[in-house]
Enzyme design. Structure first.
Site, PDB file in Angstrom:
ATOM      1  N   LYS A  13       0.827  -1.378   0.120  1.00 44.36           N
ATOM      2  CA  LYS A  13      -0.265   0.073  -0.011  1.00 44.36           C
ATOM      3  C   LYS A  13       1.069   1.629  -0.336  1.00 44.36           C
ATOM      4  CE  LYS A  13      -2.275  -0.965   3.589  1.00 44.36           C
ATOM      5  NZ  LYS A  13      -1.829  -2.500   3.912  1.00 44.36           N
ATOM      6  N   ARG A  88      -9.023   1.052   8.859  1.00 45.82           N
ATOM      7  CA  ARG A  88      -8.642  -0.128   9.223  1.00 45.82           C
ATOM      8  C   ARG A  88     -10.320  -1.193  10.251  1.00 45.82           C
ATOM      9  NH1 ARG A  88      -3.120   0.717   9.093  1.00 45.82           N
ATOM     10  NH2 ARG A  88      -2.259  -1.340   9.939  1.00 45.82           N
ATOM     11  N   ARG A 122      11.610  -7.258   5.560  1.00 45.39           N
ATOM     12  CA  ARG A 122      11.614  -5.681   5.750  1.00 45.39           C
ATOM     13  C   ARG A 122      12.764  -4.854   6.242  1.00 45.39           C
ATOM     14  NH1 ARG A 122       6.500  -2.309   5.674  1.00 45.39           N
ATOM     15  NH2 ARG A 122       5.726  -3.278   7.935  1.00 45.39           N
ATOM     16  N   ARG A 153      11.188  -2.571  11.666  1.00 43.55           N
ATOM     17  CA  ARG A 153      10.627  -1.977  13.038  1.00 43.55           C
ATOM     18  C   ARG A 153       9.860  -3.380  13.822  1.00 43.55           C
ATOM     19  NH1 ARG A 153       5.807  -0.378   8.789  1.00 43.55           N
ATOM     20  NH2 ARG A 153       4.378  -0.967  10.227  1.00 43.55           N
ATOM     21  N   ARG A 164      -0.759  -9.572  13.368  1.00 45.78           N
ATOM     22  CA  ARG A 164      -1.066  -8.063  12.303  1.00 45.78           C
ATOM     23  C   ARG A 164      -1.852  -9.157  11.963  1.00 45.78           C
ATOM     24  NH1 ARG A 164       4.325  -5.282  10.545  1.00 45.78           N
ATOM     25  NH2 ARG A 164       3.084  -4.014   9.768  1.00 45.78           N
TER      26      ARG A 164
HETATM   27  P1  AMP Z   1       0.822   0.528   9.345  1.00 46.74           P
HETATM   28  O1  AMP Z   1       2.270   1.359   8.951  1.00 46.74           O
HETATM   29  O2  AMP Z   1      -0.148   0.746   7.920  1.00 46.74           O
HETATM   30  O3  AMP Z   1       1.550  -1.476   8.996  1.00 46.74           O
HETATM   31  O4  AMP Z   1       0.832   0.432  11.150  1.00 46.74           O
HETATM   32  C1  AMP Z   1       1.053   0.188  11.582  1.00 46.74           C
HETATM   33  C2  AMP Z   1       0.440   0.175  12.709  1.00 46.74           C
HETATM   34  O5  AMP Z   1       0.323   1.533  13.263  1.00 46.74           O
HETATM   35  C3  AMP Z   1      -0.694  -0.699  13.564  1.00 46.74           C
HETATM   36  O6  AMP Z   1      -0.159  -2.141  12.625  1.00 46.74           O
HETATM   37  C4  AMP Z   1      -1.663  -0.375  14.572  1.00 46.74           C
HETATM   38  O7  AMP Z   1      -1.039  -0.444  15.444  1.00 46.74           O
HETATM   39  C5  AMP Z   1      -1.644   1.592  14.089  1.00 46.74           C
HETATM   40  N1  AMP Z   1      -2.272   1.795  13.055  1.00 46.74           N
HETATM   41  C6  AMP Z   1      -2.007   2.473  11.475  1.00 46.74           C
HETATM   42  N2  AMP Z   1      -3.289   2.443  11.284  1.00 46.74           N
HETATM   43  C7  AMP Z   1      -3.863   2.445  12.256  1.00 46.74           C
HETATM   44  C8  AMP Z   1      -5.612   2.994  12.207  1.00 46.74           C
HETATM   45  N3  AMP Z   1      -6.435   3.327  11.430  1.00 46.74           N
HETATM   46  N4  AMP Z   1      -6.680   2.502  13.251  1.00 46.74           N
HETATM   47  C9  AMP Z   1      -5.549   1.607  14.169  1.00 46.74           C
HETATM   48  N5  AMP Z   1      -4.431   1.768  13.813  1.00 46.74           N
HETATM   49  C10 AMP Z   1      -3.826   1.916  13.090  1.00 46.74           C
END
Ligand code: AMP
Length: 210
Positions: A13, A88, A122, A153, A164
């Site tokens: 994404k 989400r 990654r 990360r 996740r």
């Molecule tokens: P990402 O970088 O998009 O994979 O997001 C990393 C982490 O941030 C996720 O595993 C959640 O803990 C938190 N996070 C990001 N976007 C959201 C969202 N829309 N709702 C809730 N938690 C989020």
């Protein structure tokens, strides 16, 4: 054009949203990036979000809804935006519909075993944020773009990746039906053997902008 990028973690994404941002001049709004920046800066938002992120859990809806609502009011969103990683959950999507008009939701679909392979290898540059896969680094741990140190990360650790994916299946995947029901869904079945350029072309075709 106001877009949503859906799809499991590691589906690409962020990569494709950033390319669209550069090609079409509309911002990529990544809630994950915003939360990680808040953690780095030690703000109250960061402090409250950190434990959820590190465990691979979702940050509470009201927190992310608030930051997206505020972000969409910025001047650079007036011509359109790409929401990457938001919504989400169904309550997030319902809240979003109260303050934004979405044109399309793009679903990037990819098998779990490919995601686990991608995320566990990654590495992210601590300075410029570029991401790489260990298979392309030839054993190096510095960024090929800026020379700074590459890090993993915390939420890319194997157990957290599994959590996740589980969280995605239970809480986020229902959004596919949600946007399908609104006639806004476009899906790209990502081929793990395809190059990033090939998948990007598929993304643009699905959005009708190729
Ligand atoms: P990402 O970088 O998009 O994979 O997001 C990393 C982490 O941030 C996720 O595993 C959640 O803990 C938190 N996070 C990001 N976007 C959201 C969202 N829309 N709702 C809730 N938690 C989020």
């Amino acid at each position: 054009m106001n877009l949503i990028f859906l799809g499991p973690p590691g589906a690409g994404k962020g990569t494709h949203a950033q390319r669209l941002m550069h090609e079409f001049g509309i911002p990529q709004i990544s809630t994950g990036d915003m939360l990680r920046q808040a953690i780095k800066a030690g703000t109250p938002l960061g402090l409250s979000a950190q434990r959820y992120i590190e465990a691979g859990e979702l940050v509470p809806d009201e927190v992310v809804i608030g930051i997206v609502k505020e972000r969409l009011q910025a001047e650079d969103c007036q011509k359109g935006y790409i929401l990457d990683g938001f919504p989400r959950t169904v309550p997030q999507a319902e809240a979003l519909s109260q303050f934004a008009r979405i044109d399309m939701a793009l679903n990037l679909s990819l098998a779990d075993e490919v995601i686990i392979r991608r995320l566990s290898g990654r590495r992210v540059c601590s300075q410029c944020g570029s991401t790489f896969h260990t298979s392309n680094l030839g054993g190096k741990d510095t960024c090929p773009k800026c020379g700074e140190k590459l890090v993993q990360r915390k939420d890319d650790a194997p157990d957290t990746i599994r959590n996740r994916l589980n969280v995605y299946a239970v809480q986020t995947a229902p959004l596919i039906d949600y946007y399908e029901g609104q006639g806004l869904l476009r899906t790209v079945e990502c081929d793990p053997e395809a190059t990033a350029d090939e998948t990007y072309l598929q993304v643009k075709e699905a959005l009708g902008i190729a």
